[in-house]
Design a protein around this motif. Structure first.
Motif, PDB file in Angstrom:
ATOM      1  N   SER A   1       3.477  -0.331  11.670  1.00  0.00           N
ATOM      2  CA  SER A   1       2.401  -1.176  12.156  1.00  0.00           C
ATOM      3  C   SER A   1       2.666  -2.568  11.624  1.00  0.00           C
ATOM      4  O   SER A   1       3.628  -2.787  10.889  1.00  0.00           O
ATOM      5  CB  SER A   1       1.040  -0.686  11.671  1.00  0.00           C
ATOM      6  N   ASN A   2       1.859  -3.528  11.987  1.00  0.00           N
ATOM      7  CA  ASN A   2       2.109  -4.881  11.528  1.00  0.00           C
ATOM      8  C   ASN A   2       1.368  -5.202  10.235  1.00  0.00           C
ATOM      9  O   ASN A   2       1.199  -6.366   9.891  1.00  0.00           O
ATOM     10  CB  ASN A   2       1.735  -5.901  12.609  1.00  0.00           C
ATOM     11  N   HIS A   3       0.909  -4.166   9.504  1.00  0.00           N
ATOM     12  CA  HIS A   3       0.322  -4.409   8.194  1.00  0.00           C
ATOM     13  C   HIS A   3       1.353  -5.089   7.310  1.00  0.00           C
ATOM     14  O   HIS A   3       2.490  -4.637   7.183  1.00  0.00           O
ATOM     15  CB  HIS A   3      -0.135  -3.093   7.555  1.00  0.00           C
ATOM     16  N   GLU A   4       0.959  -6.188   6.730  1.00  0.00           N
ATOM     17  CA  GLU A   4       1.807  -6.963   5.837  1.00  0.00           C
ATOM     18  C   GLU A   4       3.125  -7.356   6.515  1.00  0.00           C
ATOM     19  O   GLU A   4       4.171  -7.445   5.872  1.00  0.00           O
ATOM     20  CB  GLU A   4       2.085  -6.181   4.551  1.00  0.00           C
ATOM     21  N   GLY A   5       3.074  -7.570   7.824  1.00  0.00           N
ATOM     22  CA  GLY A   5       4.238  -8.074   8.537  1.00  0.00           C
ATOM     23  C   GLY A   5       5.375  -7.091   8.673  1.00  0.00           C
ATOM     24  O   GLY A   5       6.539  -7.488   8.812  1.00  0.00           O
ATOM     25  N   ARG A   6       5.076  -5.791   8.680  1.00  0.00           N
ATOM     26  CA  ARG A   6       6.156  -4.813   8.686  1.00  0.00           C
ATOM     27  C   ARG A   6       7.001  -4.897   9.951  1.00  0.00           C
ATOM     28  O   ARG A   6       8.228  -4.821   9.891  1.00  0.00           O
ATOM     29  CB  ARG A   6       5.579  -3.409   8.530  1.00  0.00           C
ATOM     30  N   ILE A   7       6.374  -5.039  11.108  1.00  0.00           N
ATOM     31  CA  ILE A   7       7.149  -5.163  12.339  1.00  0.00           C
ATOM     32  C   ILE A   7       8.030  -6.407  12.277  1.00  0.00           C
ATOM     33  O   ILE A   7       9.205  -6.378  12.679  1.00  0.00           O
ATOM     34  CB  ILE A   7       6.227  -5.205  13.578  1.00  0.00           C
ATOM     35  N   ASP A   8       7.484  -7.492  11.765  1.00  0.00           N
ATOM     36  CA  ASP A   8       8.274  -8.721  11.661  1.00  0.00           C
ATOM     37  C   ASP A   8       9.488  -8.511  10.761  1.00  0.00           C
ATOM     38  O   ASP A   8      10.582  -9.001  11.050  1.00  0.00           O
ATOM     39  CB  ASP A   8       7.409  -9.858  11.117  1.00  0.00           C
ATOM     40  N   ASN A   9       9.326  -7.787   9.666  1.00  0.00           N
ATOM     41  CA  ASN A   9      10.456  -7.497   8.778  1.00  0.00           C
ATOM     42  C   ASN A   9      11.512  -6.651   9.485  1.00  0.00           C
ATOM     43  O   ASN A   9      12.718  -6.875   9.322  1.00  0.00           O
ATOM     44  CB  ASN A   9       9.974  -6.776   7.523  1.00  0.00           C
ATOM     45  N   GLN A  10      11.050  -5.678  10.261  1.00  0.00           N
ATOM     46  CA  GLN A  10      11.995  -4.834  10.978  1.00  0.00           C
ATOM     47  C   GLN A  10      12.709  -5.598  12.089  1.00  0.00           C
ATOM     48  O   GLN A  10      13.901  -5.404  12.326  1.00  0.00           O
ATOM     49  CB  GLN A  10      11.268  -3.600  11.519  1.00  0.00           C
ATOM     50  N   LEU A  11      11.995  -6.476  12.762  1.00  0.00           N
ATOM     51  CA  LEU A  11      12.633  -7.310  13.776  1.00  0.00           C
ATOM     52  C   LEU A  11      13.683  -8.223  13.149  1.00  0.00           C
ATOM     53  O   LEU A  11      14.759  -8.438  13.733  1.00  0.00           O
ATOM     54  CB  LEU A  11      11.580  -8.143  14.512  1.00  0.00           C
ATOM     55  N   GLU A  12      13.407  -8.756  11.983  1.00  0.00           N
ATOM     56  CA  GLU A  12      14.383  -9.608  11.297  1.00  0.00           C
ATOM     57  C   GLU A  12      15.617  -8.806  10.917  1.00  0.00           C
ATOM     58  O   GLU A  12      16.751  -9.288  11.021  1.00  0.00           O
ATOM     59  CB  GLU A  12      13.756 -10.252  10.064  1.00  0.00           C
ATOM     60  N   PHE A  13      15.408  -7.570  10.487  1.00  0.00           N
ATOM     61  CA  PHE A  13      16.549  -6.704  10.165  1.00  0.00           C
ATOM     62  C   PHE A  13      17.392  -6.469  11.416  1.00  0.00           C
ATOM     63  O   PHE A  13      18.626  -6.538  11.369  1.00  0.00           O
ATOM     64  CB  PHE A  13      16.059  -5.371   9.597  1.00  0.00           C
ATOM     65  N   ILE A  14      16.735  -6.186  12.536  1.00  0.00           N
ATOM     66  CA  ILE A  14      17.459  -5.963  13.791  1.00  0.00           C
ATOM     67  C   ILE A  14      18.230  -7.217  14.202  1.00  0.00           C
ATOM     68  O   ILE A  14      19.376  -7.145  14.664  1.00  0.00           O
ATOM     69  CB  ILE A  14      16.478  -5.527  14.899  1.00  0.00           C
ATOM     70  N   ARG A  15      17.614  -8.372  14.022  1.00  0.00           N
ATOM     71  CA  ARG A  15      18.296  -9.631  14.328  1.00  0.00           C
ATOM     72  C   ARG A  15      19.619  -9.727  13.559  1.00  0.00           C
ATOM     73  O   ARG A  15      20.663 -10.085  14.107  1.00  0.00           O
ATOM     74  CB  ARG A  15      17.410 -10.821  13.976  1.00  0.00           C
TER      75      ARG A  15
ATOM     76  N   LEU B   1       2.708  -2.455  20.067  1.00  0.00           N
ATOM     77  CA  LEU B   1       3.754  -2.331  21.082  1.00  0.00           C
ATOM     78  C   LEU B   1       4.057  -3.696  21.694  1.00  0.00           C
ATOM     79  O   LEU B   1       5.229  -4.055  21.907  1.00  0.00           O
ATOM     80  CB  LEU B   1       3.329  -1.344  22.166  1.00  0.00           C
ATOM     81  N   ASN B   2       3.026  -4.464  21.978  1.00  0.00           N
ATOM     82  CA  ASN B   2       3.230  -5.806  22.539  1.00  0.00           C
ATOM     83  C   ASN B   2       4.031  -6.679  21.578  1.00  0.00           C
ATOM     84  O   ASN B   2       4.888  -7.471  22.007  1.00  0.00           O
ATOM     85  CB  ASN B   2       1.886  -6.463  22.843  1.00  0.00           C
ATOM     86  N   ARG B   3       3.762  -6.544  20.269  1.00  0.00           N
ATOM     87  CA  ARG B   3       4.525  -7.337  19.301  1.00  0.00           C
ATOM     88  C   ARG B   3       5.996  -6.942  19.326  1.00  0.00           C
ATOM     89  O   ARG B   3       6.876  -7.801  19.230  1.00  0.00           O
ATOM     90  CB  ARG B   3       3.939  -7.144  17.893  1.00  0.00           C
ATOM     91  N   TRP B   4       6.252  -5.646  19.440  1.00  0.00           N
ATOM     92  CA  TRP B   4       7.638  -5.197  19.541  1.00  0.00           C
ATOM     93  C   TRP B   4       8.307  -5.789  20.787  1.00  0.00           C
ATOM     94  O   TRP B   4       9.433  -6.297  20.707  1.00  0.00           O
ATOM     95  CB  TRP B   4       7.708  -3.667  19.600  1.00  0.00           C
ATOM     96  N   GLU B   5       7.643  -5.714  21.906  1.00  0.00           N
ATOM     97  CA  GLU B   5       8.244  -6.212  23.146  1.00  0.00           C
ATOM     98  C   GLU B   5       8.495  -7.723  23.072  1.00  0.00           C
ATOM     99  O   GLU B   5       9.552  -8.207  23.509  1.00  0.00           O
ATOM    100  CB  GLU B   5       7.350  -5.860  24.335  1.00  0.00           C
ATOM    101  N   GLU B   6       7.533  -8.448  22.533  1.00  0.00           N
ATOM    102  CA  GLU B   6       7.713  -9.899  22.383  1.00  0.00           C
ATOM    103  C   GLU B   6       8.876 -10.209  21.443  1.00  0.00           C
ATOM    104  O   GLU B   6       9.728 -11.056  21.727  1.00  0.00           O
ATOM    105  CB  GLU B   6       6.427 -10.529  21.843  1.00  0.00           C
ATOM    106  N   GLY B   7       8.904  -9.516  20.305  1.00  0.00           N
ATOM    107  CA  GLY B   7       9.937  -9.775  19.319  1.00  0.00           C
ATOM    108  C   GLY B   7      11.328  -9.424  19.801  1.00  0.00           C
ATOM    109  O   GLY B   7      12.288 -10.166  19.563  1.00  0.00           O
TER     110      GLY B   7
END
Length: 283
Positions: A12-26, A47-53
């Motif tokens: 989930s995006n608690h504490e920016g977790r999705i953002d951290n995972q997207l950065e790892f994927i980058r 899900l929308n955050r994942w698709e956008e990222g």
């Protein structure tokens, strides 16, 4: 072509977790991405955050199975009322390529002859798509086998469904990845020891056969274990495993997709409890 499969552990995006995972994927610079246990969130917020990222990362051709999960989460029909269905899979590829979903969604009428292909309480755990790249079509299989300690029958059915569907389609060009929750261990000579040897005889035979059919039984379809092809056999080191010293996450591929590398990236454990598996193919 770099392919990554990663169980993101119901992020989930608690504490920016999705953002951290997207950065790892980058930082991994992948062309084909298979994610499992993607929590979609209320009104598909996560899900929308994942698709956008992912689109921002150039992985804008996206299909997911969260529609199956969301629909089933609303039913009160047992056993779905006890399952939750709060997550699904995402398959994303290079925006310049073409990706299509190969299976009907839950809102479409499924032909009676095809219902056996979804004979599981967890249809969202099998996501199949087709990738068109350089005049070549590659079938992408993104799966997760549910844990047997809570859903033993369902884990067996997921393996059986995948094996039966692959066998029925014959020798196609494929990449099969995901979190298989198997094997229990592997011997230095290459034998895979599945779960289920301590079960009752009838159930034990079915369980062991279902797991081994996927782990070791796809040779007749020209599909091999890419990690083992690249590294051979012998004692597994920690860096050769993906979850608690077990090699649960796998990439299998057809013989006409030569692999130039395959590894587990343990730096991914900083933002999931699974290490992703990454393979490079010469397409």
């Amino acid at each position: 072509m770099r392919v990554m499969s990663w169980n993101v552990n119901k992020s989930s995006n608690h504490e920016g977790r999705i953002d951290n995972q997207l950065e790892f994927i980058r930082n991994c610079d992948v062309d084909v991405l298979h994610l499992q246990e993607v929590r979609y969130g209320t009104n598909s917020k996560w899900l929308n955050r994942w698709e956008e990222g992912l689109t921002e990362l150039g992985l804008g051709e996206i299909e997911h199975s969260c529609d199956w999960a969301s629909e089933l989460s609303e039913t009160t029909v047992p056993p779905h009322s006890d399952i939750r269905h709060d997550n699904g899979h995402i398959t994303a590829v290079n925006t310049e390529w073409h990706l299509t979903r190969d299976e009907p969604t839950i809102r479409e009428n499924i032909d009676k002859s095809e219902r056996g292909l979804f004979d599981t309480h967890f249809p969202e755990k099998i996501l199949t798509t087709s990738l068109e790249i350089q005049n070549k079509e590659i079938d992408l299989w993104n799966i997760r086998a549910v844990p047997g300690n809570g859903w033993g029958e369902e884990k067996i059915k997921l393996f059986e469904i995948v094996y039966d569907r692959l066998s029925a389609e014959g020798e196609e060009t494929r990449i099969l990845t995901g979190d298989f929750n198997s094997p229990k261990t592997e011997l230095p000579d290459g034998q895979a020891i599945p779960f289920g040897h301590d079960k009752q005889p009838g159930f034990r035979t079915r369980k062991v056969s279902a797991e081994l059919n996927i782990l070791k039984g796809l040779g007749h379809l020209g599909i091999r274990d890419v990690f083992r092809e690249r590294h051979g056999y012998g004692d597994l080191e920690v860096e050769d495993t993906s979850w608690q010293s077990k090699r649960f996450d796998h990439i299998f591929a057809s013989d006409d997709l030569p692999a130039t590398g395959c590894r587990y990236d343990h730096s991914g454990l900083e933002c999931s409890d699974h290490a992703p598996i990454i393979a490079e193919f010469d397409v």
